[in-house]
Design a protein around this motif. Structure first.
Motif, PDB file in Angstrom:
ATOM      1  N   CYS A 120       0.833  -1.217   0.000  1.00  0.00           N
ATOM      2  CA  CYS A 120       0.000   0.000   0.000  1.00  0.00           C
ATOM      3  C   CYS A 120       0.862   1.260   0.000  1.00  0.00           C
ATOM      4  CB  CYS A 120      -0.929  -0.007   1.206  1.00  0.00           C
ATOM      5  SG  CYS A 120      -2.104  -1.372   1.205  1.00  0.00           S
ATOM      6  N   SER A 121       1.997   1.206  -0.619  1.00  0.00           N
ATOM      7  CA  SER A 121       2.856   2.371  -0.720  1.00  0.00           C
ATOM      8  C   SER A 121       2.420   3.238  -1.893  1.00  0.00           C
ATOM      9  CB  SER A 121       4.314   1.933  -0.907  1.00  0.00           C
ATOM     10  OG  SER A 121       4.459   1.256  -2.139  1.00  0.00           O
ATOM     11  N   ARG A 122       2.986   4.459  -1.943  1.00  0.00           N
ATOM     12  CA  ARG A 122       2.655   5.365  -3.046  1.00  0.00           C
ATOM     13  C   ARG A 122       3.259   4.891  -4.357  1.00  0.00           C
ATOM     14  NH1 ARG A 122       3.542  11.524  -1.598  1.00  0.00           N
ATOM     15  NH2 ARG A 122       2.511  11.690  -3.611  1.00  0.00           N
ATOM     16  N   ALA A 123       4.237   3.983  -4.268  1.00  0.00           N
ATOM     17  CA  ALA A 123       4.790   3.428  -5.499  1.00  0.00           C
ATOM     18  C   ALA A 123       3.738   2.624  -6.262  1.00  0.00           C
ATOM     19  CB  ALA A 123       5.988   2.536  -5.179  1.00  0.00           C
ATOM     20  N   VAL A 124       2.739   2.069  -5.538  1.00  0.00           N
ATOM     21  CA  VAL A 124       1.667   1.288  -6.155  1.00  0.00           C
ATOM     22  C   VAL A 124       0.445   2.158  -6.436  1.00  0.00           C
ATOM     23  CG1 VAL A 124       0.080  -0.647  -5.844  1.00  0.00           C
ATOM     24  CG2 VAL A 124       2.459  -0.843  -5.090  1.00  0.00           C
ATOM     25  N   PHE A 125       0.020   2.935  -5.435  1.00  0.00           N
ATOM     26  CA  PHE A 125      -1.237   3.659  -5.546  1.00  0.00           C
ATOM     27  C   PHE A 125      -1.077   5.091  -6.052  1.00  0.00           C
ATOM     28  CE2 PHE A 125      -2.424   0.202  -2.814  1.00  0.00           C
ATOM     29  CZ  PHE A 125      -3.739  -0.068  -3.171  1.00  0.00           C
TER      30      PHE A 125
ATOM     31  N   GLY B 192      -3.822   9.204  -0.142  1.00  0.00           N
ATOM     32  CA  GLY B 192      -5.142   8.867   0.380  1.00  0.00           C
ATOM     33  C   GLY B 192      -5.589   7.478  -0.034  1.00  0.00           C
ATOM     34  N   HIS B 193      -5.367   7.130  -1.294  1.00  0.00           N
ATOM     35  CA  HIS B 193      -5.737   5.801  -1.775  1.00  0.00           C
ATOM     36  C   HIS B 193      -4.928   4.723  -1.061  1.00  0.00           C
ATOM     37  CE1 HIS B 193      -7.165   7.671  -5.853  1.00  0.00           C
ATOM     38  NE2 HIS B 193      -7.911   8.014  -4.823  1.00  0.00           N
ATOM     39  N   ALA B 194      -3.642   4.983  -0.883  1.00  0.00           N
ATOM     40  CA  ALA B 194      -2.792   4.023  -0.187  1.00  0.00           C
ATOM     41  C   ALA B 194      -3.248   3.819   1.252  1.00  0.00           C
ATOM     42  CB  ALA B 194      -1.335   4.489  -0.222  1.00  0.00           C
ATOM     43  N   LEU B 195      -3.647   4.900   1.923  1.00  0.00           N
ATOM     44  CA  LEU B 195      -4.098   4.805   3.314  1.00  0.00           C
ATOM     45  C   LEU B 195      -5.386   3.994   3.419  1.00  0.00           C
ATOM     46  CD1 LEU B 195      -3.837   5.580   6.269  1.00  0.00           C
ATOM     47  CD2 LEU B 195      -5.030   7.717   5.754  1.00  0.00           C
TER      48      LEU B 195
END
Length: 348
Positions: free
Chosen positions: A271-276, A280-283
């Motif tokens: 759920c890191s920003r590298a994926v999402f 907010g989406h990652a959280l």
């Protein structure tokens, strides 16, 4: 470390450089190559999208490429105010500002016209002075010679040498190869999002001061303290209440904590920003997966392990099932890491 804005292209990718204390480090490259972004990250004014900046000194002096404040206050009033912001008394800040303006030969000195009326060269001198009000451990200069007269060029070179000699680090950019070779002890070339060394690097056998500035990819140094917390959590119950703790209980507790830790790390990686891309989406995804892992009945490995521990009183009999859940959590972490690397690679 790597940097991009939003979902745009990568401005900097897989940058791993050192700026040791006592050295003057140059970053050379064309316009739009990412030099200014790199310096802003080094100074702490911008965060990398991936990776970290390690060992940044507590006092950083920063001179931007363009310093054109639209202020009515004089240079002396501005510098005195900035000195007070940095913890100096009014008298010390004023005296320090006066000495710096005299050394840099600002036209008018302490009686110079308002900042908004200064020429580019004189505004650059004020920018240099504000970066030096408190002795910096890291001095970051973005095209610092731009607009300066020939006398100020020599003074700036002296200041850079003095900061390095005092154990600080100087980092600067310039597009002229003659300047970087003359002023820097090591030079990096910035282009196409990559940073590579140019010229000979100092020998590893050379003696270096204790404090370095290092930009690294993905190492935040938190593993040791997390392990300490895990061990404390395992043994703390021994000092609380009346318990009979067997070696099997301790081993089961260790397996349970490792299982929860590995699943938690897997969720954090996935759920890191590298994926999402968006925080907010990652959280939201992390909260959903954590809730599912904890409360979805019988879901392996965390909830399944909790169910087994609540229904089976014999710790020795749970060691094997708990070991299976631990192995499963390691597989989940490996898969999460692979998925994250695949998605991050596709985004590039």
């Amino acid at each position: 470390m790597s940097k991009r804005y939003g979902r745009g292209h990568w401005i900097l990718r897989d940058v791993d450089v050192e700026a040791p204390a006592g050295e003057v480090v140059a970053f050379a490259g064309g316009n739009g190559s990412g030099k200014s972004t790199l310096l802003r990250i080094a100074a702490g004014l911008s965060r990398p999208t991936l990776g970290t900046v390690a060992a940044r000194p507590p006092v950083v002096g920063y001179v931007p490429h363009r310093f054109s404040p639209d202020e009515r206050m004089s240079a002396m009033a501005y510098l005195t105010h900035m000195g007070r912001v940095r913890g100096l008394t009014t008298s010390v800040a004023s005296a320090r500002a006066g000495r710096l303006l005299d050394r840099l030969a600002l036209v008018g000195g302490g009686h110079a016209p308002p900042l908004r009326s200064l020429s580019k060269g004189n505004a650059q001198k004020v920018a240099l002075a504000q970066a030096l009000l408190v002795e910096p451990g890291l001095l970051v200069l973005d095209e610092p010679w731009s607009g300066l007269d020939s006398d100020a060029h020599g003074v700036l070179a002296e200041i850079m040498t003095e900061v390095a000699a005092a154990g600080g680090t100087v980092v600067f950019t310039d597009h002229r190869e003659s300047v970087t070779r003359a002023r820097a002890t090591r030079t990096y070339t910035v282009g196409a999002g990559r940073v590579s060394p140019r010229g000979p690097e100092p020998s590893s056998a050379e003696q270096r001061p204790a404090s370095d500035v290092v930009l690294v990819a993905g190492r935040d140094g938190r593993v040791p303290q997390d392990l300490v917390l895990m061990v404390l959590g395992l043994f703390f119950p021994l000092w609380m209440g009346d318990y009979t703790v067997t070696p099997a209980d301790l081993l089961l507790g260790l397996e349970a904590q490792l299982t929860c830790a590995l699943v938690g790390i897997a969720i954090g990686v996935l759920c890191s920003r590298a994926v999402f891309g968006r925080r907010g989406h990652a959280l939201v995804a992390a909260l959903a997966l954590t809730t599912g892992a904890l409360f979805t009945r019988g879901m392996p490995p965390v909830n399944r392990l909790f169910t087994l521990m609540s229904t089976t009183p014999d710790a020795a009999g749970l060691l094997a099932p708990a070991g299976v859940m631990l192995a499963l959590s390691a597989v989940i972490l490996a898969v999460s890491t692979a998925v994250t690397q695949f998605v991050a690679g596709r985004r590039e």
